[in-house]
Write a protein that holds these residues in place. Structure first.
Motif, short mmCIF file in Angstrom:
data_model
loop_
_atom_site.label_atom_id
_atom_site.label_comp_id
_atom_site.label_asym_id
_atom_site.label_seq_id
_atom_site.Cartn_x
_atom_site.Cartn_y
_atom_site.Cartn_z
N LEU A 34 0.86 -1.18 0.00
CA LEU A 34 0.00 0.00 0.00
C LEU A 34 0.89 1.23 0.00
O LEU A 34 1.74 1.39 0.88
CB LEU A 34 -0.89 0.03 1.25
CG LEU A 34 -1.79 -1.18 1.50
CD1 LEU A 34 -2.52 -1.02 2.83
CD2 LEU A 34 -2.78 -1.34 0.35
N LEU A 35 0.69 2.11 -0.97
CA LEU A 35 1.49 3.32 -1.07
C LEU A 35 0.57 4.54 -1.17
O LEU A 35 -0.46 4.50 -1.84
CB LEU A 35 2.38 3.26 -2.31
CG LEU A 35 3.36 2.08 -2.37
CD1 LEU A 35 4.06 2.06 -3.72
CD2 LEU A 35 4.36 2.15 -1.24
N GLU A 36 0.98 5.60 -0.52
CA GLU A 36 0.21 6.84 -0.58
C GLU A 36 0.18 7.36 -2.01
O GLU A 36 1.18 7.27 -2.74
CB GLU A 36 0.82 7.90 0.34
CG GLU A 36 0.04 9.19 0.36
CD GLU A 36 0.64 10.25 1.26
OE1 GLU A 36 -0.03 11.28 1.43
OE2 GLU A 36 1.75 10.07 1.78
N ASN A 37 -0.96 7.90 -2.42
CA ASN A 37 -1.08 8.50 -3.74
C ASN A 37 0.08 9.47 -3.97
O ASN A 37 0.39 10.28 -3.10
CB ASN A 37 -2.40 9.27 -3.87
CG ASN A 37 -3.60 8.37 -3.76
OD1 ASN A 37 -3.60 7.25 -4.24
ND2 ASN A 37 -4.64 8.85 -3.11
N GLY A 38 0.74 9.38 -5.11
CA GLY A 38 1.87 10.25 -5.42
C GLY A 38 3.17 9.85 -4.76
O GLY A 38 4.13 10.62 -4.75
N PHE A 39 3.23 8.64 -4.21
CA PHE A 39 4.39 8.17 -3.45
C PHE A 39 5.71 8.39 -4.17
O PHE A 39 6.67 8.88 -3.60
CB PHE A 39 4.21 6.68 -3.12
CG PHE A 39 5.41 6.03 -2.49
CD1 PHE A 39 5.68 6.22 -1.15
CD2 PHE A 39 6.26 5.23 -3.24
CE1 PHE A 39 6.78 5.63 -0.55
CE2 PHE A 39 7.36 4.63 -2.66
CZ PHE A 39 7.63 4.83 -1.32
N GLY A 40 5.82 8.04 -5.43
CA GLY A 40 7.10 8.10 -6.13
C GLY A 40 7.28 9.30 -7.03
O GLY A 40 8.25 9.38 -7.78
#
Length: 65
Positions: A34-40
């Motif tokens: 699970l990654l926050e929106n805009g993570f990368g």
């Protein structure tokens, strides 16, 4: 196992803890990522790349439950 991470808050930091190729290996091994929106975004990776690698993008509030 669930692995989750939020995007970097420091304006000068462009590194990320997970790149899409690592996410692909993790999800292939049975992990949920699970990654926050805009993570990368600061590192040049799009949400679409992470989703293609098997991650789920979520809002910050979902990661802190």
């Amino acid at each position: 196992m669930i692995i989750g991470s939020i995007k970097e808050q420091n304006a000068d930091e462009t590194r990320v803890a997970l790149v899409p190729s690592v996410v692909k290996k993790l999800t292939a091994s049975g992990f949920t990522v699970l990654l926050e929106n805009g993570f990368g975004q600061k590192a040049g990776f799009t949400d679409k790349e992470y989703i293609s690698a098997g991650a789920n993008t979520v809002s910050y509030t979902h990661l802190t439950l």
